[in-house]
Design a protein around this motif. Structure first.
Motif, mmCIF file in Angstrom:
data_model
loop_
_atom_site.group_PDB
_atom_site.id
_atom_site.type_symbol
_atom_site.label_atom_id
_atom_site.label_comp_id
_atom_site.label_asym_id
_atom_site.label_seq_id
_atom_site.Cartn_x
_atom_site.Cartn_y
_atom_site.Cartn_z
ATOM 1 N N ALA A 242 0.550 -1.014 0.087
ATOM 2 C CA ALA A 242 -0.401 0.004 -0.440
ATOM 3 C C ALA A 242 1.170 1.033 0.091
ATOM 4 O O ALA A 242 0.025 2.457 0.340
ATOM 5 C CB ALA A 242 -0.883 -0.050 1.624
ATOM 6 N N TYR A 243 1.957 1.068 -0.292
ATOM 7 C CA TYR A 243 2.630 2.895 -0.373
ATOM 8 C C TYR A 243 3.325 2.685 1.110
ATOM 9 O O TYR A 243 2.645 3.598 1.503
ATOM 10 C CB TYR A 243 2.626 3.242 -1.432
ATOM 11 N N PRO A 244 5.065 2.884 1.790
ATOM 12 C CA PRO A 244 5.084 3.441 2.430
ATOM 13 C C PRO A 244 5.196 4.516 2.546
ATOM 14 O O PRO A 244 5.347 5.114 3.909
ATOM 15 C CB PRO A 244 7.210 2.346 3.427
ATOM 16 N N PHE A 245 5.060 5.317 2.208
ATOM 17 C CA PHE A 245 4.811 6.873 1.911
ATOM 18 C C PHE A 245 4.292 6.875 1.334
ATOM 19 O O PHE A 245 3.123 7.125 0.566
ATOM 20 C CB PHE A 245 6.809 7.369 1.253
ATOM 21 N N LYS A 246 3.146 8.648 1.684
ATOM 22 C CA LYS A 246 2.397 9.127 0.909
ATOM 23 C C LYS A 246 2.604 11.003 0.039
ATOM 24 O O LYS A 246 3.935 10.927 0.899
ATOM 25 C CB LYS A 246 1.258 9.353 1.564
ATOM 26 N N LEU A 247 1.977 11.089 -1.162
ATOM 27 C CA LEU A 247 2.468 12.486 -1.883
ATOM 28 C C LEU A 247 1.803 13.572 -1.053
ATOM 29 O O LEU A 247 0.591 13.303 -1.474
ATOM 30 C CB LEU A 247 2.896 12.237 -3.052
ATOM 31 N N VAL A 259 6.532 12.260 2.764
ATOM 32 C CA VAL A 259 6.033 11.647 4.117
ATOM 33 C C VAL A 259 5.512 10.539 4.467
ATOM 34 O O VAL A 259 5.446 9.813 4.308
ATOM 35 C CB VAL A 259 4.255 12.427 4.798
ATOM 36 N N ASP A 260 6.542 10.003 5.714
ATOM 37 C CA ASP A 260 6.657 8.435 6.186
ATOM 38 C C ASP A 260 6.386 8.535 7.503
ATOM 39 O O ASP A 260 4.859 8.764 7.667
ATOM 40 C CB ASP A 260 7.980 8.662 6.200
ATOM 41 N N VAL A 261 6.453 7.560 8.008
ATOM 42 C CA VAL A 261 5.003 6.596 8.741
ATOM 43 C C VAL A 261 4.689 7.340 10.168
ATOM 44 O O VAL A 261 4.266 7.185 10.896
ATOM 45 C CB VAL A 261 5.025 4.926 8.880
ATOM 46 N N LEU A 262 5.936 8.141 10.034
ATOM 47 C CA LEU A 262 6.582 9.086 11.458
ATOM 48 C C LEU A 262 5.989 10.511 11.746
ATOM 49 O O LEU A 262 5.845 11.374 12.519
ATOM 50 C CB LEU A 262 7.638 8.815 12.325
ATOM 51 N N GLY A 263 5.343 11.164 10.576
ATOM 52 C CA GLY A 263 5.435 11.972 10.235
ATOM 53 C C GLY A 263 6.330 12.898 9.563
ATOM 54 O O GLY A 263 6.538 13.933 9.523
ATOM 55 N N GLY A 287 0.827 11.239 -10.257
ATOM 56 C CA GLY A 287 -0.806 11.701 -9.984
ATOM 57 C C GLY A 287 -1.366 12.417 -8.326
ATOM 58 O O GLY A 287 -2.130 13.308 -8.424
ATOM 59 N N ASP A 288 -0.991 11.156 -8.433
ATOM 60 C CA ASP A 288 -1.402 11.238 -6.650
ATOM 61 C C ASP A 288 -1.817 11.955 -5.634
ATOM 62 O O ASP A 288 -0.645 10.788 -4.107
ATOM 63 C CB ASP A 288 -2.421 9.817 -5.857
ATOM 64 N N ILE A 289 -1.084 12.815 -5.959
ATOM 65 C CA ILE A 289 -0.003 14.173 -4.901
ATOM 66 C C ILE A 289 -1.815 14.713 -3.901
ATOM 67 O O ILE A 289 -2.219 15.201 -4.227
ATOM 68 C CB ILE A 289 0.697 14.634 -5.428
ATOM 69 N N GLU A 290 -1.249 14.031 -2.681
ATOM 70 C CA GLU A 290 -2.411 15.298 -1.751
ATOM 71 C C GLU A 290 -2.217 16.261 -1.493
ATOM 72 O O GLU A 290 -0.696 17.251 -1.613
ATOM 73 C CB GLU A 290 -2.947 14.259 0.039
ATOM 74 N N MET A 291 -3.308 17.340 -1.193
ATOM 75 C CA MET A 291 -3.071 18.668 -1.221
ATOM 76 C C MET A 291 -2.900 19.360 0.025
ATOM 77 O O MET A 291 -3.569 18.742 1.028
ATOM 78 C CB MET A 291 -3.711 19.379 -2.139
#
Length: 291
Positions: A242-247, A259-263, A287-291
């Motif tokens: 589920a991907y370890p980082f979010k953009l 942003v990693d799992v610890l913020g 393209g799935d980048i949170e604003m």
């Protein structure tokens, strides 16, 4: 001089501790065919400042885990050596066993350096009882990561075994520190092993490179160096699929952060880095980048 290693006895090892080459759950994924983790070395942290901590086993184990996470996930975690040295039962002035530190890492968890720093003025302060709030937070790391280890060897590590293992991850090794090196290489001596450090690279048949947290140096060791026991650590994100980082995109600007799992936020400097993270499945579609 003893830097803090108490050599392991094979009879002290648990049956469920994995060995290199056995069928087990350890993920032996080739990460570096060239056997060099030098681009992924962690921040230097010194074992001895105003006093001797005798914590070489903890410092070297955490260096291995930090290097692995940098290589696989691109995130620079800095774990508290003081916490691990203390909670694993390191004896001031004596040291610790590899297997005791390894078991503590799995059982007692890890905390970040920023939360439990090496800012002690005395040895007594360094090893004072750990606040309960720190202990309670230590296991939070395992909500997201699973630390695995396997013994490359529990007595004497052969060059061939080390070379095989070094393609998977850096290795915590033990040896005698140090011989004179007029030619720039520390050669084999058959003396009592007194130090644990991280093996991160090698040149087959010629030499090994180790990262010594004691004096912030990279040392070259002869190919036939007399290594003792050796452990290989790996760290696996429990939600890798589920991907370890979010953009996320910075407010009011065009900067993009992972942003990693610890913020923790890590700035992505250019498009090639963004594409590389997507290729390595660190995050989903670009393209799935949170604003």
């Amino acid at each position: 001089m003893n830097y803090g290693l108490i050599e392991v006895k094979p009879e002290d090892l648990r049956e469920q501790d994995w060995r290199l080459g056995e069928k087990n759950d350890a993920r032996n994924v080739v990460l570096q065919e060239d056997r060099s983790f030098q681009p992924f070395l962690p921040v230097f942290e010194q074992q001895k400042k105003a006093f001797e901590t005798a914590g070489c086993v903890s410092f070297s184990a955490l260096n291995c885990i930090e290097t692995y996470i940098i290589r696989v996930y691109g995130a620079e975690y800095n774990f508290s050596d003081r916490y691990t040295a203390n909670v694993s039962g390191t004896i001031p002035g004596v040291g610790n066993y590899l297997h005791k530190v390894a078991e503590s890492i799995r059982k007692d968890g890890l905390v970040l350096e920023r939360d439990y720093q090496y800012n002690s003025k005395t040895l007594e302060e360094y090893y004072e009882p750990i606040p309960q709030s720190i202990q309670d937070g230590a296991k939070d790391f395992y909500k997201d990561f699973d630390i695995q280890l396997q013994w490359v060897d529990s007595v004497i590590s052969s060059a061939e075994k080390l070379w095989e293992a070094l393609s998977f991850a850096p290795i915590q090794v033990t040896g005698y520190a140090w011989t004179e090196s007029p030619d720039g290489t520390h050669h084999r001596v058959d003396r009592l092993r007194n130090h644990a450090f991280m093996l991160f690279a090698g040149n087959y048949g010629a030499y090994w490179l180790i990262y010594d947290h004691y004096d912030k140096s990279i040392k070259r060791l002869s190919w036939d160096y007399n290594f003792g026991a050796a452990i290989q650590y790996t760290a696996h994100h429990k939600t890798e699929s589920a991907y370890p980082f979010k953009l996320v995109q910075g407010r009011g600007d065009k900067d993009i952060f992972a942003v990693d799992v610890l913020g923790e936020r890590f700035r992505i400097n250019n498009m090639s880095a963004l594409q590389e993270g997507h290729r390595r499945k660190l995050w989903g579609d670009i393209g799935d980048i949170e604003m």
